[in-house]
Design an enzyme around this catalytic site. Structure first.
Site, PDB file in Angstrom:
ATOM      1  N   THR A   3       0.836  -1.205   0.000  1.00  0.00           N
ATOM      2  CA  THR A   3       0.000   0.000   0.000  1.00  0.00           C
ATOM      3  C   THR A   3       0.874   1.259   0.000  1.00  0.00           C
ATOM      4  O   THR A   3       0.592   2.227  -0.712  1.00  0.00           O
ATOM      5  CB  THR A   3      -0.897   0.005   1.260  1.00  0.00           C
ATOM      6  OG1 THR A   3      -1.565  -1.244   1.328  1.00  0.00           O
ATOM      7  CG2 THR A   3      -1.903   1.128   1.228  1.00  0.00           C
ATOM      8  N   HIS A  52       2.218   2.047  -3.395  1.00  0.00           N
ATOM      9  CA  HIS A  52       1.242   2.754  -4.244  1.00  0.00           C
ATOM     10  C   HIS A  52       1.241   4.248  -3.912  1.00  0.00           C
ATOM     11  O   HIS A  52       1.192   5.095  -4.789  1.00  0.00           O
ATOM     12  CB  HIS A  52      -0.180   2.217  -4.014  1.00  0.00           C
ATOM     13  CG  HIS A  52      -0.387   0.824  -4.498  1.00  0.00           C
ATOM     14  ND1 HIS A  52      -0.339   0.491  -5.831  1.00  0.00           N
ATOM     15  CD2 HIS A  52      -0.659  -0.334  -3.839  1.00  0.00           C
ATOM     16  CE1 HIS A  52      -0.569  -0.806  -5.967  1.00  0.00           C
ATOM     17  NE2 HIS A  52      -0.756  -1.334  -4.775  1.00  0.00           N
TER      18      HIS A  52
HETATM   19 ZN   LIG Z   1       0.355  -3.438   5.196  1.00  0.00          ZN
END
Ligand SMILES: [Zn+2]
Ligand SMILES: [Zn+2]
Length: 344
Positions: free
Chosen positions: A40, A43
């Site tokens: 994440t 990103h």
């Molecule tokens: Zn994580």
């Protein structure tokens, strides 16, 4: 305190001095001892389409969510926690009053906020955490290991979504979660673990965590044939999707036996075509996995860690200081590491 901010709608990050957060009555203040970089965060760092859509409105803010630290201040209403406790963070901050929360499914809360995505996160010297999201760690587990519990939790949730002992399992995607899943399947007595990825280094980790068969899709000409011949021509009993690609999903379904279980954790960048008739006629049980069950998954992960059934230490390939966090991102972008830990 020093913290890592996302300030601009473009690739990169900024390290800035800022105030130590003030806690509310139901929060604890945690001195971050270790925090790790997750997909994440990649990103968010790269500012791809997902990040632009999901986080565009939140910047400037502090990101990061995988963490282990020590409680240095407690609010008035923070039952069960005291100063000095070592804690990690359950990143799903649930509302506690929606239908899902009230029916034992807090991990899919309708009003969920995610730490380090919707709120200021853990790439900092201190973080304010709702006390219900603070998970007390065994003090014997070092912070740099405990920080990797979040991906372990994802793997625990996916692997134990159904029976695993004595089963043949295909696992697509050997990132940190996939590798943890290999280790868990081994610990739980899977008959044969087939690990599939296209990066040599990642497959080495899979082997090290106990994979019986390695399939390198960058070299293997006929992946389907290989998996079918490894599963007596019948297909695997269990398919775990941790790659988040349409190719992996469709191959996993094609090589799953009739009546098999497919547990899907991968996040797919865009919608894609699926042969539903195959899923129907093969009687496949298909389920989506989101986050960690709160807090069943954490209890399972804790016992597996404390008993040494899974060794997360092996997953950590790099450690950097907070001010060098960009080196950590570069390492992962170049695919030279598995889990990168930042020690503020
Ligand atoms: Zn994580
Ligand atoms: Zn809720």
């Amino acid at each position: 305190m020093k913290a890592v901010w996302k300030t601009q709608p473009e690739e990169g990050l900024e390290i800035r001095e800022t105030q130590v957060p003030k806690i509310k009555e139901d929060q604890v203040l945690v001195k971050v001892k270790a925090t790790s970089i997750c997909g994440t965060d990649m990103h968010i760092y790269k500012w791809d389409e997902w990040a632009q859509k999901r986080i565009g409105k939140n910047i400037p803010y502090i990101f990061g969510h995988e963490m282990s630290g020590e409680i240095v201040e407690v609010g008035k209403n923070t039952n069960g926690l005291v100063m000095g406790d070592h804690v990690s963070a359950e990143t799903h901050i649930s509302c506690g009053y929606c239908f899902q929360c009230r029916t034992g499914n807090e991990h899919i809360c309708e009003n969920v906020k995610i730490l380090g995505v919707d709120t200021n996160g853990t790439f900092a010297e201190y973080v304010a955490l709702p006390y219900r999201n603070a998970w007390k760690n065994d003090k014997k587990i070092p912070h740099w290991v405990a920080t990797a519990q979040e991906p372990l939790g994802n793997a625990v949730h996916t692997v134990f979504d159904g029976e695993i002992a004595g089963k043949t399992v295909t696992i697509f995607g050997m990132g940190p979660i996939g590798v943890c899943a290999v280790g868990l399947c081994k610990a739980a007595g899977a008959a044969k673990i087939i690990a599939i990825d296209r990066h040599e280094l990642r497959l080495k980790f899979a082997k090290d965590f106990g994979a019986d068969v390695i399939v390198d899709t960058s070299k293997e000409k006929d992946v389907k044939k290989t998996i079918m011949s490894e599963t007596d021509g019948r297909g695997a009993d269990v398919f775990l999707e941790m790659a988040g690609t349409s190719e992996a999903f469709n191959m996993g379904i094609q090589t799953l036996r009739a009546g098999g279980r497919a547990s899907i954790l991968g996040v797919f960048p865009k919608p894609f075509e699926v042969d539903m008739t195959q899923i129907v006629f093969k009687g496949i049980k298909l389920s989506g996995i989101n986050g960690r069950k709160m807090f069943d998954t954490w209890y399972t992960a804790k016992s597996l860690l404390s008993s040494g059934k899974i060794d997360l230490k092996k997953l950590v390939t790099h450690k950097f200081k907070l001010t060098d966090i960009e080196k950590g991102f570069e390492t992962l972008i170049k695919r030279e590491g598995m889990k990168v830990v930042i020690e503020p």
